[in-house]
Design a protein around this motif. Structure first.
Motif, PDB file in Angstrom:
ATOM      1  N   GLY A  14       0.732  -1.257  -0.099  1.00 40.23           N
ATOM      2  CA  GLY A  14      -0.112   0.114   0.061  1.00 40.23           C
ATOM      3  C   GLY A  14       0.745   1.142   0.102  1.00 40.23           C
ATOM      4  O   GLY A  14       0.376   2.278   0.543  1.00 40.23           O
ATOM      5  N   VAL A  15       1.999   1.238  -0.730  1.00 38.73           N
ATOM      6  CA  VAL A  15       2.743   2.465  -1.046  1.00 38.73           C
ATOM      7  C   VAL A  15       2.993   2.788  -2.201  1.00 38.73           C
ATOM      8  O   VAL A  15       2.467   2.204  -3.079  1.00 38.73           O
ATOM      9  CB  VAL A  15       4.092   2.309  -0.193  1.00 38.73           C
ATOM     10  CG1 VAL A  15       4.078   1.951   1.469  1.00 38.73           C
ATOM     11  CG2 VAL A  15       4.944   0.746  -0.718  1.00 38.73           C
ATOM     12  N   ASP A  16       3.814   4.017  -2.300  1.00 38.84           N
ATOM     13  CA  ASP A  16       3.917   4.371  -3.899  1.00 38.84           C
ATOM     14  C   ASP A  16       5.717   4.689  -3.707  1.00 38.84           C
ATOM     15  O   ASP A  16       6.083   5.880  -3.277  1.00 38.84           O
ATOM     16  CB  ASP A  16       3.345   5.683  -4.087  1.00 38.84           C
ATOM     17  CG  ASP A  16       3.813   6.333  -5.455  1.00 38.84           C
ATOM     18  OD1 ASP A  16       4.409   5.647  -6.235  1.00 38.84           O
ATOM     19  OD2 ASP A  16       3.257   7.487  -5.712  1.00 38.84           O
ATOM     20  N   THR A  17       6.433   3.677  -4.427  1.00 40.55           N
ATOM     21  CA  THR A  17       7.899   3.953  -4.352  1.00 40.55           C
ATOM     22  C   THR A  17       8.524   3.688  -5.787  1.00 40.55           C
ATOM     23  O   THR A  17       9.645   4.084  -5.855  1.00 40.55           O
ATOM     24  CB  THR A  17       8.395   2.989  -3.381  1.00 40.55           C
ATOM     25  OG1 THR A  17       8.331   1.652  -3.758  1.00 40.55           O
ATOM     26  CG2 THR A  17       8.080   3.127  -1.857  1.00 40.55           C
ATOM     27  N   ALA A  18       7.831   3.180  -6.596  1.00 36.72           N
ATOM     28  CA  ALA A  18       8.212   2.690  -7.860  1.00 36.72           C
ATOM     29  C   ALA A  18       8.529   4.150  -8.723  1.00 36.72           C
ATOM     30  O   ALA A  18       7.932   5.196  -8.776  1.00 36.72           O
ATOM     31  CB  ALA A  18       7.317   1.912  -8.720  1.00 36.72           C
ATOM     32  N   GLY A  19       9.179   3.784  -9.951  1.00 37.43           N
ATOM     33  CA  GLY A  19       9.233   5.012 -10.917  1.00 37.43           C
ATOM     34  C   GLY A  19      10.649   5.400 -11.161  1.00 37.43           C
ATOM     35  O   GLY A  19      11.554   4.972 -10.441  1.00 37.43           O
ATOM     36  N   SER A  20      10.476   6.009 -12.172  1.00 42.35           N
ATOM     37  CA  SER A  20      11.820   7.017 -12.384  1.00 42.35           C
ATOM     38  C   SER A  20      11.593   8.335 -12.553  1.00 42.35           C
ATOM     39  O   SER A  20      10.952   8.878 -13.559  1.00 42.35           O
ATOM     40  CB  SER A  20      12.526   6.507 -13.785  1.00 42.35           C
ATOM     41  OG  SER A  20      13.752   7.048 -14.166  1.00 42.35           O
ATOM     42  N   ILE A  21      11.380   9.063 -11.504  1.00 42.38           N
ATOM     43  CA  ILE A  21      10.676  10.418 -11.352  1.00 42.38           C
ATOM     44  C   ILE A  21      12.144  11.466 -11.670  1.00 42.38           C
ATOM     45  O   ILE A  21      13.121  11.669 -11.004  1.00 42.38           O
ATOM     46  CB  ILE A  21      10.608  10.532  -9.860  1.00 42.38           C
ATOM     47  CG1 ILE A  21       9.596   9.381  -9.378  1.00 42.38           C
ATOM     48  CG2 ILE A  21       9.573  11.805  -9.845  1.00 42.38           C
ATOM     49  CD1 ILE A  21       8.453   9.161 -10.325  1.00 42.38           C
ATOM     50  N   GLN A  22      11.683  12.438 -12.534  1.00 41.14           N
ATOM     51  CA  GLN A  22      12.556  13.340 -12.992  1.00 41.14           C
ATOM     52  C   GLN A  22      12.376  14.587 -12.026  1.00 41.14           C
ATOM     53  O   GLN A  22      11.398  14.801 -11.292  1.00 41.14           O
ATOM     54  CB  GLN A  22      12.017  13.875 -14.523  1.00 41.14           C
ATOM     55  CG  GLN A  22      12.206  12.470 -15.349  1.00 41.14           C
ATOM     56  CD  GLN A  22      13.436  11.711 -15.383  1.00 41.14           C
ATOM     57  OE1 GLN A  22      14.436  12.351 -15.743  1.00 41.14           O
ATOM     58  NE2 GLN A  22      13.196  10.619 -15.189  1.00 41.14           N
ATOM     59  N   LEU A  23      13.443  15.290 -11.866  1.00 42.69           N
ATOM     60  CA  LEU A  23      13.441  16.511 -10.960  1.00 42.69           C
ATOM     61  C   LEU A  23      13.085  17.817 -11.249  1.00 42.69           C
ATOM     62  O   LEU A  23      13.040  18.722 -10.592  1.00 42.69           O
ATOM     63  CB  LEU A  23      14.765  16.500 -10.190  1.00 42.69           C
ATOM     64  CG  LEU A  23      15.466  14.867  -9.595  1.00 42.69           C
ATOM     65  CD1 LEU A  23      16.804  15.290  -9.005  1.00 42.69           C
ATOM     66  CD2 LEU A  23      14.490  14.538  -8.558  1.00 42.69           C
ATOM     67  N   ASP A  24      13.050  17.824 -12.661  1.00 40.47           N
ATOM     68  CA  ASP A  24      13.006  19.214 -13.363  1.00 40.47           C
ATOM     69  C   ASP A  24      12.092  20.220 -12.736  1.00 40.47           C
ATOM     70  O   ASP A  24      12.354  21.437 -12.308  1.00 40.47           O
ATOM     71  CB  ASP A  24      12.928  19.053 -14.751  1.00 40.47           C
ATOM     72  CG  ASP A  24      14.014  18.457 -15.431  1.00 40.47           C
ATOM     73  OD1 ASP A  24      15.193  18.146 -14.963  1.00 40.47           O
ATOM     74  OD2 ASP A  24      14.063  18.238 -16.641  1.00 40.47           O
ATOM     75  N   ALA A  25      10.672  19.513 -12.639  1.00 45.99           N
ATOM     76  CA  ALA A  25       9.587  20.674 -11.947  1.00 45.99           C
ATOM     77  C   ALA A  25       9.447  20.315 -10.553  1.00 45.99           C
ATOM     78  O   ALA A  25       8.363  21.022 -10.460  1.00 45.99           O
ATOM     79  CB  ALA A  25       8.379  20.131 -12.855  1.00 45.99           C
ATOM     80  N   LEU A  26      10.280  19.791  -9.901  1.00 43.53           N
ATOM     81  CA  LEU A  26       9.864  19.630  -8.464  1.00 43.53           C
ATOM     82  C   LEU A  26      10.348  20.743  -7.474  1.00 43.53           C
ATOM     83  O   LEU A  26      11.347  21.490  -7.984  1.00 43.53           O
ATOM     84  CB  LEU A  26      10.648  18.205  -8.054  1.00 43.53           C
ATOM     85  CG  LEU A  26      10.133  17.206  -8.704  1.00 43.53           C
ATOM     86  CD1 LEU A  26      10.699  15.777  -7.867  1.00 43.53           C
ATOM     87  CD2 LEU A  26       8.695  16.809  -8.625  1.00 43.53           C
TER      88      LEU A  26
END
Length: 279
Positions: free
Chosen positions: A74-86
Motif C-alpha cells: 500500500g505504498v508508492d515507491t516505484a518509478g523513475s522520477i524526473q526532478l526538473d519540475a519539483l
C-alpha cells in the motif's frame, strides 16, 4: 496482506519515465507504420536493436515487479522520477539525478556485507526519493532510519509511505525523512550506515563526503559507507574519492547478480571505518 492501489505518479503531477513504456512504443509504431521496427533494425543493426529490446523488456519487467511490491504494502515507491519540475531545497537542483528505487533483492544482497548486529547503527539514505530503501532498511534491526531528500514532493510521498507501510518482519519502526540539501546535512552521532545510490554529481558528493569525514573526526564511531550506481559510471569516481580520505577500508564484496526486479545491475562498493582504529 491485500493489494492496495496507490495514486500513480502522473495523478499527482510527477514525471515518471518508467511508466507506460510499452504504450509509448505501440503508439510510435501506430504513428510510423508497421514497418518502423524493420527500418530501425536496418538503421542500427540487428545486434544493437536486440540489445535495445532486451533492455526495455528488462525495464518493463522490473517496473512491473516494483509496482507489485508497492501494491502489496500500500505504498508508492516505484518509478523513475524526473526532478526538473519539483520544488527543491538548496542550490543543487541541476546536480541531482532522477529518483529511482533500489530493488528488494539488490538491497538484501548488499546487506550481506554488513554485520548482523545493527542495533546501535543509524541507517542514513542520502537522496532517499520516495523511500523504498528506507522501507527495506526497516526490515533490519537498525536503531533508527533517516532519509535525506531535497524535493518537497518526494518527501511528502515518502512520509506517507512510512505511515502506510507495515510488515510483520519489520525490525525498526523509527523512520523519518529530512527535507533538505544533502550538502548541508549534519550526521547523527550514532554509529552509521550511510547509503548512496548515485543521488547526485561528484561535486555535491565531495561536499557530503567531506562533511561525513569531519563528523567522524569530531566524534569517532563505527561507520559503513555503501555506494552503488547503475548509470553514469559514478562508482568510478565515488570509489577513489572515498579511498582518498584515508579513513575507510574497502571491504571485499561479491559482484551483484542480475536480479529480475532491478532495472539495471548495480555496481557497488562497501567501506568501513572502526572507531578503535582512529584512536
Amino acid at each position: 496482506m491485500t493489494d492496495i492501489e496507490m495514486p500513480r505518479p502522473e495523478r499527482i503531477g510527477l514525471e515518471d519515465r518508467s511508466s507506460g513504456r510499452l504504450g509509448r512504443a505501440l503508439s510510435h509504431i501506430r504513428q510510423r507504420g508497421l514497418l518502423e521496427p524493420v527500418r530501425l533494425v536496418r538503421r542500427h543493426g540487428l545486434g544493437a536493436s536486440l540489445g535495445f529490446v532486451r533492455r526495455n523488456v528488462r525495464h518493463i519487467l522490473a517496473d512491473h515487479l516494483a509496482r507489485k511490491w508497492d501494491r502489496r504494502y500500500g505504498v508508492d515507491t516505484a518509478g523513475s522520477i524526473q526532478l526538473d519540475a519539483l520544488d527543491v531545497v538548496g542550490p543543487h537542483r541541476g546536480k541531482g539525478n532522477e529518483a529511482v528505487c533500489t530493488s528488494p533483492r539488490t538491497f538484501d544482497f548488499i546487506m550481506r556485507s554488513l554485520p548482523r548486529d545493527l542495533r546501535d547503527y543509524a541507517f542514513i539514505d542520502i537522496g532517499s526519493g520516495k523511500s523504498r530503501t528506507l522501507l527495506l532498511a526497516s526490515l533490519y534491526p537498525f536503531s533508527t532510519i533517516i532519509g535525506v531528500e531535497f524535493a518537497r514532493e518526494l518527501v511528502e510521498i515518502a512520509r506517507d509511505n512510512i505511515r502506510h507501510f507495515s510488515d510483520p518482519s519489520q525490525k525498526c519502526r523509527s523512520l523519518s525523512v529530512v527535507e533538505g540539501d544533502a550538502a548541508a546535512y549534519e550526521f547523527p552521532e550514532a554509529p552509521l550506515v550511510v547509503y548512496f545510490y548515485n543521488p547526485f554529481s561528484k561535486d555535491v558528493f565531495d561536499i557530503v563526503l567531506k562533511n561525513l569525514v569531519s563528523s567522524l573526526e569530531q566524534q569517532p564511531r563505527d561507520c559503513f559507507v555503501i555506494y552503488g550506481s547503475s548509470s553514469h559510471r559514478a562508482i568510478d569516481w565515488a570509489r577513489p574519492a572515498i579511498r582518498s580520505t584515508g579513513m575507510f577500508t574497502e571491504l571485499p564484496v561479491p559482484p551483484m547478480p542480475r536480479f529480475l526486479d532491478a532495472v539495471r545491475t548495480i555496481d557497488y562498493a562497501v567501506f568501513r571505518i572502526q572507531a578503535a582504529s582512529r584512536r
